[in-house]
Design an enzyme around this catalytic site. Structure first.
Site, PDB file in Angstrom:
ATOM      1  N   ARG A 125     -15.129   3.672  -7.120  1.00  0.00           N
ATOM      2  CA  ARG A 125     -14.695   4.966  -7.666  1.00  0.00           C
ATOM      3  C   ARG A 125     -13.217   4.862  -7.959  1.00  0.00           C
ATOM      4  NH1 ARG A 125     -14.701   8.979  -3.451  1.00  0.00           N
ATOM      5  NH2 ARG A 125     -12.458   8.792  -3.628  1.00  0.00           N
ATOM      6  N   LYS A 364       3.063   3.219   0.482  1.00  0.00           N
ATOM      7  CA  LYS A 364       1.657   3.030   0.878  1.00  0.00           C
ATOM      8  C   LYS A 364       1.442   1.731   1.651  1.00  0.00           C
ATOM      9  CE  LYS A 364      -0.502   5.547  -2.908  1.00  0.00           C
ATOM     10  NZ  LYS A 364      -1.677   5.564  -3.809  1.00  0.00           N
TER      11      LYS A 364
END
Ligand code: ADP
Ligand code: MG
Length: 474
Positions: A125, A364
């Site tokens: 996804r 991140k």
């Protein structure tokens, strides 16, 4: 972007009545989660949180996201097959990030022994936000691609009926008809079916690796149900069960409880906390097997944030997808700014820029599942601490996407109905199957819109921050 439902959002009494109707319809449609009190039991369940109204999404961006999905499928598949690229890209990260290093060790071990698997299945996804441009328009920017355990394809097929219901109650039948039908779980199951067929053993099963404490079980069941409807049997097992009861024969065929396994579908195994030493052993056993892993370990590595960052470097897409300039251009158009923090001048400069304008960046680590990224003051503190340490290579920096907020109600069990300012994240589900070197399936199979209040920088539905939504194309 205007809400589109401004006048409705002002009528508090009506919102409460609509919310009651919406919740009952959601329960009836099966938009369900187990409760946090009883995550191993379906005796008492609740509705999965969702927005009262569908959120406006520019049709052009929705179309763009769909149009680029097959390109992303090909890209992930190409990365997973390029051992040299993976090794080079992850070399600095695995020195400092133990989890990525463990995955990478398994990858190396399997390569050394020789890969027994001949059929490859990708269910991913790709997630995007809508960057607000200076001229008021919006641009599609990828947040990340999930190559393991990409979830909510099941529940996303049940939410369109809920939003149509809400609009129908308001006699907005034309608007209700604009809500797109969506059935990712069927498409994901068709991918698994294709891989199962190509594996070529009529009695073999699909092994779904999941935890016992799984709130999102109904999402997974939607795929199981689609498979059973095609006469493909699924067994749900934990990593612990694999280490106790799975084995390989001399051709490295995988057996679980004595039954042959054609496809292993992971809905677990993407976070460090999910691995005990015993679970790492189980993962290695599965990887060594001939069964189709979804994903195989190389494809999981292809979904790391470090790979995402390196893919945005000039010339890399061209190298991975040679002779396909249009594909490369479509992919590049969705990339936000991504910056390596490897030791050296380039990383130093990225850190200086982030420290000078913290609100424009996200830091991140190599993690999945939401709630791991750092923003604002927390990011500044982390960068100051990491600046002179090689540990910084286990992180990447990313441009922070700033969508235009809009009003909606986020419906959650036990929470009052109120209008909050929100932003959305659009995900497109992709499926591909490769046999040897031949791609035999490559498609997009549906979408997921998740919406959260603007005060939360991070986190998805499972993290309790975002809620399920539907795009209302405009
Ligand atoms: P995870 O693997 O934990 O899902 P993500 O990269 O998807 O990591 O980040 C988690 C959440 O943080 C996203 O769903 C999004 O809400 C927010 N986020 C991540 N990257 C950005 C970004 N570049 N700009 C704005 N928000 C972001
Ligand atoms: Mg994410």
């Amino acid at each position: 972007m205007a809400t589109g439902w401004e006048s409705l959002l002002r009528d508090e009494q009506q919102l409460e009545e609509l919310a009651r109707q919406a919740v009952d319809r959601a329960l009836a449609e099966g938009v369900l989660l187990r409760t946090s009190q009883e995550p191993s039991s379906s005796d008492v369940v609740s509705y999965a949180p969702f927005t009262l109204f569908p959120s406006l999404v520019p049709s052009a961006l929705l179309e763009q996201a769909y149009a680029v999905q097959m390109d992303f499928n090909m890209l992930v598949d190409a990365v997973s097959q390029d051992a040299a690229f993976l090794e080079q890209t992850l070399s600095s990260t695995i020195k400092r990030d133990n989890f990525t290093a463990r995955l990478f060790d398994i990858h190396k071990q399997v390569l050394k022994e020789g890969i027994a698997q001949t059929v490859f299945l990708g269910l991913n996804r790709s997630d995007y936000m809508f960057q607000r441009n200076a001229d008021g328009s919006a641009a599609l920017k990828q947040i990340e691609i999930n190559t393991i355990s990409a979830s909510f394809g099941g529940l996303a097929s049940r939410t369109p009926a809920v939003h149509r219901h809400v609009l129908n109650v308001l006699s907005k039948t034309q608007e209700a008809a604009k809500i797109l039908s969506n059935n990712p779980s069927k498409g994901l199951a068709l991918g698994i079916t294709k891989a199962w067929e190509l594996y070529g053993s009529a009695n073999a099963l699909v092994l779904l690796i999941a935890q016992e404490k799984e709130r999102n079980i109904f999402d997974q069941r939607a795929i199981e149900n689609e498979l059973l409807a095609r006469n493909i049997h699924v067994i749900r097992r934990r990593f612990e069960d694999v280490s106790e009861k799975a084995s390989l024969d001399q051709d490295r065929r995988l057996f679980m409880d004595g039954q042959e396994v054609a496809v292993v579908y992971f809905r677990d195994g993407y976070m460090p906390s999910q691995y005990s030493p015993q679970n790492w052993e189980a993962r290695l056993l599965l990887e060594r097997s001939r069964a189709v892993k979804c994903p195989d370990i190389a494809t999981q590595l292809a979904g790391t944030k470090k790979v995402q960052q390196e893919l945005s470097r000039m010339g890399v897409l061209e190298m991975l997808l040679p002779g396909q300039p249009e594909t490369v251009a479509r992919l590049h158009a969705t990339f936000a700014g991504l910056y390596s923090l490897d030791m050296g001048e380039e990383g130093d400069q990225a850190i200086a820029e982030a420290l000078a304008a913290p609100s424009q960046f996200v830091l991140k680590p190599q993690r999945e599942g939401g709630g791991n990224n750092l923003y604002g003051e927390e990011m500044v503190q982390a960068l100051e601490r990491l600046k002179d340490s090689e540990e910084r290579a286990s992180y990447i920096l990313m441009e922070k996407i700033e969508p235009e907020p809009f009003g909606n109600c986020l419906l959650r069990p036990g929470s009052p109905v109120r209008v909050v300012q929100c932003i959305s994240e659009l995900g497109i589900f992709g499926v591909y199957v490769r046999q040897g070197k031949t791609l035999v399936m490559n498609k997009h199979v549906g979408h997921l819109l998740r919406t959260k209040a603007i005060e939360h920088a991070d986190g998805g539905v499972a993290a309790g921050v975002a809620v399920l939504d539907n795009p209302y194309p405009v």
